[in-house]
Write a protein that holds these residues in place. Structure first.
Motif, mmCIF file in Angstrom:
data_model
loop_
_atom_site.group_PDB
_atom_site.id
_atom_site.type_symbol
_atom_site.label_atom_id
_atom_site.label_comp_id
_atom_site.label_asym_id
_atom_site.label_seq_id
_atom_site.Cartn_x
_atom_site.Cartn_y
_atom_site.Cartn_z
ATOM 1 N N LEU A 189 13.861 22.015 -6.274
ATOM 2 C CA LEU A 189 14.827 21.581 -7.290
ATOM 3 C C LEU A 189 14.617 22.295 -8.625
ATOM 4 O O LEU A 189 15.584 22.649 -9.304
ATOM 5 N N GLY A 244 0.328 27.058 -14.533
ATOM 6 C CA GLY A 244 -0.469 25.908 -14.948
ATOM 7 C C GLY A 244 -0.105 24.629 -14.240
ATOM 8 O O GLY A 244 0.924 24.535 -13.562
ATOM 9 N N MET A 280 12.588 14.197 -13.672
ATOM 10 C CA MET A 280 12.970 14.094 -12.267
ATOM 11 C C MET A 280 12.346 12.832 -11.674
ATOM 12 O O MET A 280 11.142 12.738 -11.517
ATOM 13 N N SER A 281 13.199 11.870 -11.397
ATOM 14 C CA SER A 281 12.728 10.654 -10.745
ATOM 15 C C SER A 281 13.019 10.793 -9.255
ATOM 16 O O SER A 281 12.863 11.874 -8.669
ATOM 17 N N PRO A 340 17.267 12.011 -7.187
ATOM 18 C CA PRO A 340 17.823 12.598 -5.971
ATOM 19 C C PRO A 340 17.521 11.708 -4.763
ATOM 20 O O PRO A 340 16.525 10.984 -4.745
ATOM 21 N N PRO A 342 11.450 22.516 0.009
ATOM 22 C CA PRO A 342 10.161 22.631 0.719
ATOM 23 C C PRO A 342 9.386 21.313 0.817
ATOM 24 O O PRO A 342 8.592 21.130 1.747
ATOM 25 N N ILE A 343 9.618 20.362 -0.097
ATOM 26 C CA ILE A 343 8.890 19.081 -0.037
ATOM 27 C C ILE A 343 9.236 18.340 1.267
ATOM 28 O O ILE A 343 8.441 17.546 1.774
#
Ligand code: NAD
Length: 261
Positions: free
Chosen positions: A19, A64, A143-144, A188, A194-195
């Motif tokens: 995302l 990082g 992002m929740s 979402p 990929p997750i």
């Protein structure tokens, strides 16, 4: 497209894939300059930047870990040194690991909270500091997940972290509304990134997931990036302290749906 976004500068954490990458690419298409971030996947990050540049956009990256103090400040400094300012900060980086709660290692719990919730705090704090000091009416997007409201057995730490992101977002939005700094979240549903690689590569699991979604459609990263573009734009100028769900109806109690009657 949102013409007012042209020339704006955004920082997006966890943007070498999924995302975050899609948001970076969409923002660059809007004519924004983007500061991206990766933790380890340098090659993927370079490819994303090359792609954005080939399409005429401007992107740089900072390596990082969002769970470590100092990364957010470094990204903002990079935005200022490369592009002169920072307008939008997107706290996107997130991780999940399956574990039964009674068997969950404390380190596993802490890792999820560290990245998803503490990382969001560190990003929000750095962005607020910059916006307040420079009297900028800035914009923060966290992002929740649908799991800020839908319980998630097997991933109770993940659900706890996203529930935390929800109330943190609302509280910060209220605290800084007088400064005209907007703070919102995106939730979402199931998106093909990929997750979710394991689910997406197993036809049975994929079918099971599609069955769970009222629209029966797994989302695309671009559909989340579209929400992030709207939240960054002036079209959402009166929207703060809320979570925008983009989930094909997943949060609508699917078991009450017409197909289950
Ligand atoms: P992804 O695994 O595809 O990408 C995650 C990105 O975050 C990667 O670039 C990764 O390198 C980075 N990242 C992970 N840990 C990091 C850290 N400690 N420091 C810096 N970067 C780090 O995942 P995604 O699907 O793109 O998820 C992005 C966000 O969206 C997460 O917060 C996730 O919880 C949320 N989300 C995803 C879905 C979905 O179905 N894909 C649904 C709901 C919420």
């Amino acid at each position: 497209n949102y013409p007012e976004l042209k020339g704006k500068v955004a920082v997006i954490t966890g943007s070498s894939k999924g995302l975050g990458r899609a948001i970076g690419e969409r923002y660059a298409k809007e004519g924004m300059s983007v500061v991206l971030n990766y933790r380890s996947s340098e090659k993927e990050m370079e490819e994303v930047i090359r792609g954005i540049e080939a399409a005429g956009g401007k992107a740089v990256a900072v390596k990082g870990d969002v769970a470590e103090e100092g990364l957010a400040e470094k990204m903002i400094e990079k935005a200022i040194s490369e592009f002169g300012k920072m307008d939008i900060f997107v706290n996107n980086a997130g991780v999940q690991v399956e574990a039964k709660t009674h068997e969950m290692e404390f380190d596993n719990w802490k890792q999820i909270i560290d990245v998803n919730l503490n990382g969001t705090f560190l990003g929000v704090r750095a962005a607020l500091k910059y916006f307040v000091e420079h009297e900028i009416e800035g914009n923060i997007i966290n992002m929740s997940s649908v799991h800020e409201v839908i319980p998630r057995p097997g991933y109770t730490h993940y659900a706890a972290s996203k529930g935390g992101v929800k109330m943190f977002t609302k509280s910060v939005a209220l605290e800084y509304a007088p400064n005209h700094i907007r703070v919102n979240a995106i939730a979402p549903g199931a998106i093909d990134t990929p997750i979710n690689e394991e689910t997406m590569s197993d036809p049975e699991e994929k079918k099971g997931l599609e069955a769970l979604i009222p629209s029966h459609v797994i989302g695309k990263p671009e559909q989340i990036a579209a929400v992030a573009a709207w939240l960054a734009s002036d079209e959402s100028s009166y929207v703060t302290g809320t979570t925008i769900f983009a989930d094909g109806g997943l949060s609508l109690y699917p078991s009450f749906g017409p197909e289950n009657k």
